[in-house]
Design an enzyme around this catalytic site. Structure first.
Site, PDB file in Angstrom:
ATOM      1  N   LYS A 190      36.273  11.509  68.327  1.00 13.36           N
ATOM      2  CA  LYS A 190      37.036  10.268  68.508  1.00 13.36           C
ATOM      3  C   LYS A 190      38.328  10.338  67.721  1.00 13.36           C
ATOM      4  O   LYS A 190      38.334  10.805  66.577  1.00 13.36           O
ATOM      5  CB  LYS A 190      36.189   9.086  68.018  1.00 13.36           C
ATOM      6  N   ARG A 192      40.924   7.557  66.352  1.00 15.27           N
ATOM      7  CA  ARG A 192      41.213   6.113  66.287  1.00 15.27           C
ATOM      8  C   ARG A 192      42.714   5.943  66.211  1.00 15.27           C
ATOM      9  O   ARG A 192      43.365   6.441  65.303  1.00 15.27           O
ATOM     10  CB  ARG A 192      40.515   5.455  65.096  1.00 15.27           C
TER      11      ARG A 192
END
Ligand code: R5P
Length: 285
Positions: A190, A192
């Protein structure tokens, strides 16, 4: 003698803890003065007692003053020990100064609680760059883990599960949960990009075709992490995923959005929510 005293909203958990441990259940009288300031009154005699305040910290800014006043009052009134039972421990994610001038709020929050309580027990605090709560708390802390409970739910409810963690931070979860559930596992990556913007990087998933995805994470807050992950899997031909979390913060319309994508959403009652189907009281005894 031990007495469990709930802060507002924590009555059910405090009652469960008192019942399961054959201890007393107390009450805290709280209200706001006309100007909005907090009024706190301990309605039980706490002299010489081990006082456990029960307060999951899902709305920390609204809760912290009442908690401080309650803890300090219990001490003044002669409590033998004053402990905080916080199934969800807030302010653990800002553990680094990413931009100049930012407050590392995890350390300040820990200091604040350490000044008011003799000890703390919590469930799965978000430990990332901090390896152990002892690095930021100056009081004894106990951490309990919900992974076995999540694993047992998966084992009992999902056939051919593929336990999916959305980011490298969830690796610890995914390993523990998948191992106990006897399921296959996958950890994604991921980036962010902002409070409400994440990018999930997904590798080739052809080896996992035919499995039922079960997304697992410690916290769902804005839901962006889970929404992007669910969308990515569905786009690659997987069925709607199960979504499991320990701490269901579900801000704004998160729950509604997740419901459009998920086969089912299950959380523990560390933060009470209509998805809470896994009880954590016994972990806290
Ligand atoms: C952070 O890495 C945590 O494990 C969660 O993935 C994160 O807090 C979830 O936040 P949100 O629901 O806002 O994407």
């Amino acid at each position: 003698m031990r007495i469990f005293i709930p802060l507002p909203g924590n009555e059910t958990l405090a009652a469960d803890l008192a019942r399961l441990s054959s201890s007393a259940l107390g009450t805290l009288e709280t209200r706001h003065f006309p100007d909005g300031e907090s009024y706190i009154r301990l309605t039980d005699d706490v002299t010489g007692k081990d006082v456990d305040f029960v307060c999951t910290l899902a709305r920390p800014d609204d809760q912290i003053l009442q908690l401080i006043f309650a803890a300090k009052t219990a001490r003044e009134l002669g409590a033998k020990t004053v402990r905080l039972i916080a199934p969800y421990l807030a302010y653990m994610r800002q553990d680094k100064r990413f931009q100049e001038g930012e407050s590392i709020s995890s350390t300040h929050f820990a200091k604040l609680l350490s000044d008011c309580f003799d000890s703390l027990i919590t469930i799965d605090p978000h430990l990332h760059r901090i390896a152990d709560l002892g690095e930021i708390f100056t009081i004894p802390t106990k951490v309990k883990h919900a992974a076995p409970l999540l694993a047992d739910w998966i084992r009992d409810n999902v056939e051919n599960a593929l336990v999916v963690g959305p980011d490298s931070e969830s690796q610890q979860w995914v390993e523990a949960v998948a191992e106990r559930a006897g399921a296959q596992r996958l950890v994604l990556n991921k980036n962010r990009l902002g409070d409400h913007e994440v990018e999930i990087l997904v590798p080739d998933l052809s080896d996992y075709a035919g499995l039922a995805p079960v997304l697992v994470d410690d916290i769902i807050s804005s839901g962006r992490t889970m929404i992007e992950t669910a969308e990515a899997l569905i786009a690659r031909g997987f069925p709607r995923p199960y979504i499991l979390t320990v701490h269901a913060l579900f801000t704004g319309s998160t729950y509604w959005q997740l419901n459009q994508l998920a086969k089912d959403i299950i959380s523990t009652d560390a933060v009470p929510h209509e998805t809470s189907r896994i009880g954590i009281a016994e972990l806290l005894l």
